[in-house]
Design a protein around this motif. Structure first.
Motif, mmCIF file in Angstrom:
data_model
loop_
_atom_site.group_PDB
_atom_site.id
_atom_site.type_symbol
_atom_site.label_atom_id
_atom_site.label_comp_id
_atom_site.label_asym_id
_atom_site.label_seq_id
_atom_site.Cartn_x
_atom_site.Cartn_y
_atom_site.Cartn_z
ATOM 1 N N TRP A 284 0.827 -1.208 0.000
ATOM 2 C CA TRP A 284 0.000 0.000 0.000
ATOM 3 C C TRP A 284 0.862 1.259 0.000
ATOM 4 O O TRP A 284 0.582 2.217 -0.731
ATOM 5 N N MET A 288 0.933 4.316 -2.859
ATOM 6 C CA MET A 288 0.662 5.723 -2.564
ATOM 7 C C MET A 288 1.803 6.639 -3.028
ATOM 8 O O MET A 288 1.589 7.817 -3.303
ATOM 9 N N LEU A 291 1.270 7.523 -7.107
ATOM 10 C CA LEU A 291 -0.011 7.924 -7.689
ATOM 11 C C LEU A 291 0.064 9.306 -8.331
ATOM 12 O O LEU A 291 0.771 10.193 -7.859
ATOM 13 N N ARG A 293 -1.607 12.800 -8.774
ATOM 14 C CA ARG A 293 -2.504 13.579 -7.920
ATOM 15 C C ARG A 293 -2.893 14.871 -8.649
ATOM 16 O O ARG A 293 -2.223 15.894 -8.541
ATOM 17 N N MET A 344 -11.546 7.647 -0.216
ATOM 18 C CA MET A 344 -10.150 7.354 -0.552
ATOM 19 C C MET A 344 -9.815 7.721 -1.998
ATOM 20 O O MET A 344 -8.690 8.118 -2.302
ATOM 21 N N LYS A 345 -10.786 7.647 -2.881
ATOM 22 C CA LYS A 345 -10.539 8.007 -4.279
ATOM 23 C C LYS A 345 -10.139 9.468 -4.404
ATOM 24 O O LYS A 345 -9.208 9.827 -5.149
ATOM 25 N N GLN A 348 -6.647 10.124 -2.608
ATOM 26 C CA GLN A 348 -5.532 9.608 -3.410
ATOM 27 C C GLN A 348 -5.222 10.506 -4.602
ATOM 28 O O GLN A 348 -4.128 10.451 -5.155
ATOM 29 N N ALA A 372 -3.981 7.785 2.616
ATOM 30 C CA ALA A 372 -3.952 7.933 1.158
ATOM 31 C C ALA A 372 -2.713 8.683 0.674
ATOM 32 O O ALA A 372 -2.596 8.978 -0.520
ATOM 33 N N CYS A 374 -1.968 11.719 1.395
ATOM 34 C CA CYS A 374 -2.315 13.129 1.199
ATOM 35 C C CYS A 374 -1.836 13.934 2.402
ATOM 36 O O CYS A 374 -2.084 13.549 3.558
#
Length: 500
Positions: A284, A288, A291, A293, A344-345, A348, A372, A374
């Motif tokens: 995980w 992260m 990703l 963003r 979470m979408k 993320q 996430a 963030c």
């Protein structure tokens, strides 16, 4: 007879040699062992002179002198497994009477049963549309932290059935679930009755008298404020008076939000991620890190028009006015912010996540956002910095952004978009790296497994053990442990004069 035996031994040298190498050799070894024990005792006596004889006696009487190779020394926890079922298991059996929300016990909010599956983690999320990575995601109700913590404690490696060996004593009272039965009851006597029954039971136990409860702790999934009713004469007095009972003052409480009192400690809200393997955490974290963003910042929440000092309205206005911000209105029809996939979408997809105070200073959303990857943006020191001292770095600028806002007027001259754009790319990446590194400390592992990685539960246990050991040290030094133990810290939520 003795004389004839001696002359017989003297007359036979070969037999004498056998005796020396047999029976006498064992006596020599025994003598060496005895000598070693005496030397060790003398060494201990020598050390006691430097500690002070009275201190040495106290340490010995404390029952915390364990074997030198005991990995659980100083970590043993005793659990009241004989706690009457009305304080925990009966509440679970009557789960249909427990409210799963925070407003009232009416309507579809009144039923906690669906969330009790999987040892309190809630229903497993079947399909996440690619947002969530593995099967360790659940629809977790944060009020069930006390159940999750209890189930994790059952797997703790240093449990003991001998209370005199314990460094701490855990009371598996489902404080929040019990309170939810009567939080909206206008009869304060009814609201407080269960807490009074609990402390009466505890104070009658022999374990209580060791430190008069100062080695006892309990856990709740509600904020500490729900157990500190300060004004019985108010138009609508909120909460129970549990934490103001004399016996309860001697105990420590771990909750999702601490109060102003020094015997309340904050631990993370449970997120929806409960890893069963160390590899799931690593996978995980790696996901992260890489990703895309597209949003500079985001805010997930509902307006608070009824709260005069709420800054949410201003944040929502600024977010809606920015092409780089994503706003999810949890109060809008058709928007389900209790769905982890929805939340979470967005997190993320965001670099920064706004985390203003909610109904209280803290929000579960802060932990969802960090999970996430963030970077959280806080507006009040009581939202994180003065709360989660065992789980978050003291230097908050390493993992978050702080925009002080006591009220709406403080934000009128602040452009959140410009402020966040002014943070260098290097600083931004460093903060995200730190946030992702923190993830293991912020999640509660699946109670049905045992990880090598230390999680939020482990750090909470280490924190309370240190707290109790500090109290025990005061006793050894002949000081009064009650001084400062449950005092009010009026400066806890004070805004800093300067920013880091």
């Amino acid at each position: 007879m003795f004389k004839s035996f001696w002359f017989e031994r003297a007359a036979h040298p070969d037999q004498m040699e056998k005796l020396l190498t047999g029976k006498c050799s064992r006596e020599v070894l025994f003598g060496i062992l005895v000598s070693f024990c005496l030397c060790f005792a003398l060494l201990c006596l020598h050390n006691s002179t430097s500690l002070g004889f009275s201190n040495w006696v106290n340490i010995l009487g404390n029952s915390h002198v364990h074997h030198i190779f005991d990995s659980c020394s100083g970590r043993y926890i005793y659990v009241y497994d004989d706690l009457p079922a009305k304080f925990n298991y009966d509440l679970l059996r009557n789960c249909k009477s427990l409210t799963s929300g925070s407003t009232s016990d009416s309507g579809d909010k009144k039923n906690m049963c669906p969330y009790l599956v999987n040892m309190g983690l809630g229903p497993e999320i079947e399909s996440s549309k690619g947002v969530l990575a593995n099967k360790s995601w659940f629809t977790t109700n944060p009020y069930l932290l006390e159940v999750i913590f209890h189930n994790r404690m059952k797997q703790y490696e240093c449990l003991t059935n001998i209370s005199t060996l314990a460094s701490a004593i855990y009371v598996p009272y489902y404080t929040g679930l019990d309170a939810s039965l009567h939080l909206w009851d206008t009869n304060l006597t009814v609201r407080d009755s269960s807490g009074k029954d609990l402390v009466k039971w505890l104070s009658g136990k022999p374990e209580w008298k060791t430190m008069w409860g100062r080695d006892h702790f309990m856990v709740t999934g509600r904020t500490s404020w729900d157990f500190r009713r300060t004004n019985d004469n108010a138009e609508w007095p909120w909460g129970s008076g549990l934490r103001f009972l004399p016996e309860s003052k001697n105990m420590s409480m771990l909750s999702v939000e601490g109060s102003l009192w020094k015997n309340d400690f904050a631990i993370p809200y449970p997120t929806n991620f409960h890893p069963a393997k160390d590899s799931e955490i690593i996978q995980w974290q790696n996901r992260m890190r890489y990703l895309e963003r597209p949003y500079l910042f985001s805010f997930i929440g509902a307006p608070r028009p009824g709260l005069e000092k709420s800054i949410r309205g201003e944040l929502i206005d600024q977010c809606r006015a920015s092409s780089t911000c994503k706003f999810v209105n949890c109060g809008a029809e058709g928007i389900n912010c209790n769905n982890p996939v929805t939340v979470m979408k967005v997190f993320q997809s965001s670099v920064y996540c706004l985390q203003p105070p909610g109904d209280s200073h803290t929000r579960r959303s802060a932990f969802d956002s960090m999970l996430a990857g963030c970077i959280p943006v806080f507006f009040h020191p009581g939202s994180a910095y003065n709360q989660y001292l065992w789980h978050l770095p003291k230097n908050h600028s390493r993992y978050s952004v702080f925009i002080p806002a006591k009220n709406v007027s403080d934000l009128k001259e602040v452009s959140i978009e410009k402020l966040l754009l002014g943070i260098s790319k290097e600083k931004q990446l460093a903060m995200r790296k730190k946030v992702i590194k923190l993830i293991p400390k912020l999640v509660y592992a699946d109670p049905r497994s045992r990880l090598g990685t230390e999680d939020a539960f482990d750090f909470a246990v280490m924190g309370i053990l240190e707290r109790i050991e500090n109290v025990r040290q005061l006793i050894r030094e002949g000081k009064d442990p009650s001084i400062g133990f449950a005092d009010e810290d009026s400066l806890k939520y004070t805004f800093p004069e300067t920013l880091e």
